[in-house]
Motif scaffolding. Structure first.
Motif, mmCIF file in Angstrom:
data_model
loop_
_atom_site.group_PDB
_atom_site.id
_atom_site.type_symbol
_atom_site.label_atom_id
_atom_site.label_comp_id
_atom_site.label_asym_id
_atom_site.label_seq_id
_atom_site.Cartn_x
_atom_site.Cartn_y
_atom_site.Cartn_z
ATOM 1 N N ALA A 17 0.828 -1.205 0.000
ATOM 2 C CA ALA A 17 0.000 0.000 0.000
ATOM 3 C C ALA A 17 0.860 1.251 0.000
ATOM 4 O O ALA A 17 0.535 2.248 -0.664
ATOM 5 N N ALA A 18 1.971 1.221 0.747
ATOM 6 C CA ALA A 18 2.877 2.376 0.765
ATOM 7 C C ALA A 18 3.510 2.604 -0.609
ATOM 8 O O ALA A 18 3.733 3.751 -1.024
ATOM 9 N N ILE A 19 3.802 1.515 -1.315
ATOM 10 C CA ILE A 19 4.350 1.644 -2.674
ATOM 11 C C ILE A 19 3.329 2.305 -3.597
ATOM 12 O O ILE A 19 3.657 3.203 -4.394
ATOM 13 N N ALA A 70 1.171 4.852 3.190
ATOM 14 C CA ALA A 70 1.955 5.938 3.787
ATOM 15 C C ALA A 70 1.842 7.178 2.911
ATOM 16 O O ALA A 70 2.215 7.150 1.737
ATOM 17 N N GLU A 71 1.323 8.243 3.522
ATOM 18 C CA GLU A 71 1.287 9.538 2.867
ATOM 19 C C GLU A 71 2.185 10.504 3.640
ATOM 20 O O GLU A 71 2.919 10.095 4.544
ATOM 21 N N ASP A 72 2.114 11.772 3.336
ATOM 22 C CA ASP A 72 3.068 12.742 3.880
ATOM 23 C C ASP A 72 3.118 12.745 5.412
ATOM 24 O O ASP A 72 4.196 12.800 6.008
ATOM 25 N N ASP A 73 1.949 12.690 6.049
ATOM 26 C CA ASP A 73 1.910 12.724 7.513
ATOM 27 C C ASP A 73 2.632 11.527 8.122
ATOM 28 O O ASP A 73 3.277 11.639 9.176
ATOM 29 N N ASP A 74 2.526 10.380 7.468
ATOM 30 C CA ASP A 74 3.190 9.176 7.978
ATOM 31 C C ASP A 74 4.707 9.309 7.880
ATOM 32 O O ASP A 74 5.436 8.879 8.788
ATOM 33 N N TYR A 75 5.187 9.881 6.802
ATOM 34 C CA TYR A 75 6.632 10.093 6.662
ATOM 35 C C TYR A 75 7.132 11.086 7.703
ATOM 36 O O TYR A 75 8.201 10.899 8.297
ATOM 37 N N ALA A 76 6.338 12.144 7.938
ATOM 38 C CA ALA A 76 6.735 13.139 8.939
ATOM 39 C C ALA A 76 6.771 12.512 10.332
ATOM 40 O O ALA A 76 7.692 12.764 11.115
ATOM 41 N N ALA A 77 5.784 11.665 10.636
ATOM 42 C CA ALA A 77 5.737 11.014 11.945
ATOM 43 C C ALA A 77 6.916 10.064 12.128
ATOM 44 O O ALA A 77 7.364 9.821 13.259
ATOM 45 N N GLN A 127 13.123 4.371 -0.730
ATOM 46 C CA GLN A 127 12.663 5.523 0.048
ATOM 47 C C GLN A 127 11.255 5.333 0.603
ATOM 48 O O GLN A 127 10.804 6.111 1.445
ATOM 49 N N VAL A 128 10.557 4.309 0.129
ATOM 50 C CA VAL A 128 9.186 4.076 0.587
ATOM 51 C C VAL A 128 9.197 3.661 2.051
ATOM 52 O O VAL A 128 9.999 2.815 2.472
ATOM 53 N N LEU A 129 8.304 4.237 2.826
ATOM 54 C CA LEU A 129 8.232 3.952 4.258
ATOM 55 C C LEU A 129 7.939 2.467 4.483
ATOM 56 O O LEU A 129 6.976 1.925 3.922
ATOM 57 N N GLY A 130 8.787 1.825 5.285
ATOM 58 C CA GLY A 130 8.633 0.403 5.572
ATOM 59 C C GLY A 130 9.611 -0.482 4.835
ATOM 60 O O GLY A 130 9.793 -1.646 5.207
ATOM 61 N N GLY A 139 8.010 13.454 1.917
ATOM 62 C CA GLY A 139 6.743 12.727 1.953
ATOM 63 C C GLY A 139 6.614 11.815 0.756
ATOM 64 O O GLY A 139 7.582 11.582 0.017
ATOM 65 N N ALA A 140 5.431 11.270 0.560
ATOM 66 C CA ALA A 140 5.177 10.428 -0.602
ATOM 67 C C ALA A 140 5.382 11.251 -1.876
ATOM 68 O O ALA A 140 5.012 12.427 -1.936
ATOM 69 N N LYS A 141 5.959 10.649 -2.879
ATOM 70 C CA LYS A 141 6.303 11.391 -4.093
ATOM 71 C C LYS A 141 5.066 11.811 -4.874
ATOM 72 O O LYS A 141 5.047 12.852 -5.530
#
Length: 281
Positions: free
Chosen positions: A126-128, A144-151, A171-174, A157-159
Motif C-alpha cells: 500500500a505504501a508503494i 503511507a502519505e506525507d503525515d506518515d513520513y513526517a511522523a 525511500q518508501v516507508l517500511g 513525503g510520498a512522491k
C-alpha cells in the motif's frame, strides 16, 4: 691535504649512496607502475569480455533458429570468448513486476513470496502504491502519505508520481535494505504491464501470480512451454554477464537494454541501465 682528500672521499661515498637509493626508488616505482598497469589492463579486458557476453546474448535472443536461440527466461548460458569463460543470463522485462503498473494485491503477494508476513506485505504494498499515486489518501489496508513520513522522522513525503528508478523504492516507508536486495531483481519500470508474462517470470513472480512455480519452471526448462515464434520476447531485457579469465580474475556486468533502433549511431540497442562489478541493483 689528507683531511681534504678524506672529506672529498666521504662526499663521493655519500653521493654514491644517494644515487643508489634514487635508482632503487625509481626502479621500485617503475615496477609498481608496471604491475598496476598490468592489473588495470587485465581488469579492463575482463570487463570488456563481460560486455561481449551481454552483446552476444542480444544476438542469440534474436536468433530465430530454435537450436541456437536463447529464450529470455533467466536460465544461465555458458559461453567461451577467446578461451575465457563467460556465464550469461537474460530475462525479458515483461517477466517482472512493473512498479508503476502492478496493483496492490500483486505487490503484496510478491513480498509474501519473498518471506514477508501477509500483514506487513499489505502495508508495504500500500505504501508503494501511495508513493506513486497522485492523491494524498492512504490505501484501505494501510499505506503511507506525507503525515506518515513526517511522523517517522523523514524529511520528505510520498512522491505522488511514478517511480523513475528501481532504487527509488528504497525511500518508501517500511522498506529495508535487506528486503530491497531481495525484491529489486524482480521489479521493472519498462514492461508497461499490470501482470507479468509467465513465460519469462522467475519463481517469486510466478508465486505472486498464483502459479505453481516449481511445476511451471520444470515444464518451461524442459521445453514444454513455448512462447510464440521462438520466444524473442518484448525486446527489453535484463542481462547479467560474468566473465572469468584463466588466471581467476572476474568481472560482472548488469544491464537493462532495449534492442533495436538506438539514438546512438551504429548501436543496435539502447542502454537503460548499466552497472559493473557489484550485485544488482
Amino acid at each position: 691535504m689528507n683531511r681534504q682528500q678524506g672529506a672529498a672521499l666521504l662526499l663521493v661515498l655519500w653521493l654514491v649512496v644517494l644515487l643508489t637509493a634514487l635508482v632503487g626508488a625509481f626502479a621500485l616505482t617503475a615496477r609498481m607502475e608496471a604491475l598496476q598497469g598490468r592489473v588495470g589492463n587485465r581488469g579492463a579486458m575482463t570487463q570488456e569480455i563481460a560486455r561481449a557476453g551481454m552483446e552476444y546474448a542480444l544476438v542469440r535472443v534474436a536468433d530465430r533458429n530454435p537450436e541456437t536461440h536463447w529464450r529470455p527466461d533467466g536460465r544461465a548460458h555458458a559461453w567461451s570468448f577467446d578461451g575465457h569463460d563467460v556465464q550469461v543470463r537474460i530475462i525479458d522485462e515483461t517477466g517482472k513486476v512493473d512498479l508503476n503498473q502492478a496493483d496492490l494485491p500483486l505487490l503484496s503477494r510478491l513480498l509474501q513470496a519473498l518471506g514477508q508476513p501477509p500483514g506487513d506485505s499489505d502495508a508495504l504494498a500500500a505504501a508503494i502504491v501511495d508513493w506513486r499515486d497522485a492523491d494524498n489518501l492512504s490505501q484501505p489496508v494501510g499505506g503511507a502519505e506525507d503525515d506518515d513520513y513526517a511522523a517517522a522522522g523523514r524529511d520528505y513525503g510520498a512522491k505522488d508520481a511514478p517511480f523513475e528508478t528501481i532504487a527509488e523504492v528504497e525511500q518508501v516507508l517500511g522498506m529495508t535494505p535487506e528486503l530491497y536486495a531481495r525484491l529489486a531483481p524482480f521489479l521493472t519500470l519498462y514492461s508497461g504491464r499490470s501482470q507479468p508474462d509467465a513465460a519469462y517470470a522467475q519463481g517469486p513472480v510466478l508465486v505472486a501470480m498464483g502459479v505453481d512455480a516449481a511445476a511451471w519452471l520444470a515444464q518451461r526448462n524442459a521445453g514444454g512451454i513455448n512462447p510464440q515464434l521462438v520466444g524473442t520476447g518484448s525486446g527489453t531485457y535484463s542481462i547479467e554477464s560474468r566473465a572469468r579469465l584463466a588466471d581467476g580474475r572476474e568481472a560482472s556486468l548488469w544491464t537493462v537494454v532495449r534492442a533495436g533502433a538506438s539514438p546512438v549511431p551504429g548501436s543496435a540497442y539502447t542502454l537503460l541501465r548499466w552497472e559493473e562489478g557489484a550485485a544488482p541493483p
